[in-house]
Design a protein around this motif. Structure first.
Motif, short mmCIF file in Angstrom:
data_model
loop_
_atom_site.label_atom_id
_atom_site.label_comp_id
_atom_site.label_asym_id
_atom_site.label_seq_id
_atom_site.Cartn_x
_atom_site.Cartn_y
_atom_site.Cartn_z
N ILE A 1 -0.82 59.08 -7.27
CA ILE A 1 -0.82 57.62 -7.15
C ILE A 1 0.14 57.03 -8.19
N VAL A 2 -0.09 57.41 -9.43
CA VAL A 2 0.68 56.89 -10.55
C VAL A 2 1.70 57.95 -10.98
N LYS A 3 2.97 57.64 -10.86
CA LYS A 3 4.02 58.62 -11.19
C LYS A 3 3.92 59.10 -12.63
N LEU A 4 3.44 58.24 -13.49
CA LEU A 4 3.28 58.57 -14.90
C LEU A 4 2.27 59.69 -15.13
N SER A 5 1.44 59.95 -14.15
CA SER A 5 0.32 60.89 -14.30
C SER A 5 0.74 62.27 -14.82
N ALA A 6 1.73 62.88 -14.23
CA ALA A 6 2.14 64.24 -14.63
C ALA A 6 2.66 64.25 -16.06
#
Length: 136
Positions: free
Chosen positions: A82-87
């Motif tokens: 969902i949130v690209k920042l997650s990884a």
């Protein structure tokens, strides 16, 4: 670093007063309006893709919509896909484990929009603790 790792006792209303120990996790925060807004728009624009999410991610998505975003924070680690920042967020938190004092602890992190959001959420937690203490 916030919570029991900083204060020595938990400020979580459900665990208030529990001493920090080797079994405790370490809670961290980042305050950045631009990162928050980007993640918020990714949540907002998810649309029908939400029906393809894993059950645990869908639950985190719903929790963010109904609670977390209201208090001005997002937990990117809980929102993969969902949130690209997650990884990047996950690898950054894992990297903190290279610090000797943190190496044996699970590290959690929240992204707050502003310091005012941090204060508001901490105030909410303190009010919950006070309410719980009055009941007991």
């Amino acid at each position: 670093v916030i919570g029991s790792a900083r204060l020595g006792i938990s400020m979580d209303p459900d665990k208030f007063g529990t001493a920090f120990s080797t079994a405790s996790d370490v809670d961290t925060i980042v305050v950045n309006a631009q990162m928050f807004d980007t993640a918020w728009f990714e949540l907002y624009n998810l649309g029908p893709k939400r029906y393809l999410l894993q059950p645990n991610v869908l639950m985190a998505y719903k929790e963010h919509k109904t609670n977390n975003v209201f208090y001005g924070y997002i937990e990117p680690k809980r929102l993969p896909g969902i949130v690209k920042l997650s990884a990047h967020w996950f690898s950054t938190l894992q990297g903190l484990g290279r610090i000797r004092e943190l190496s044996n602890h699970k590290i959690n992190g929240r992204l707050y929009r502003t310091w005012e959001h941090v204060r508001a959420h901490q105030h909410y937690s303190l009010e919950s603790i006070a309410t719980n203490l009055k009941i007991k």
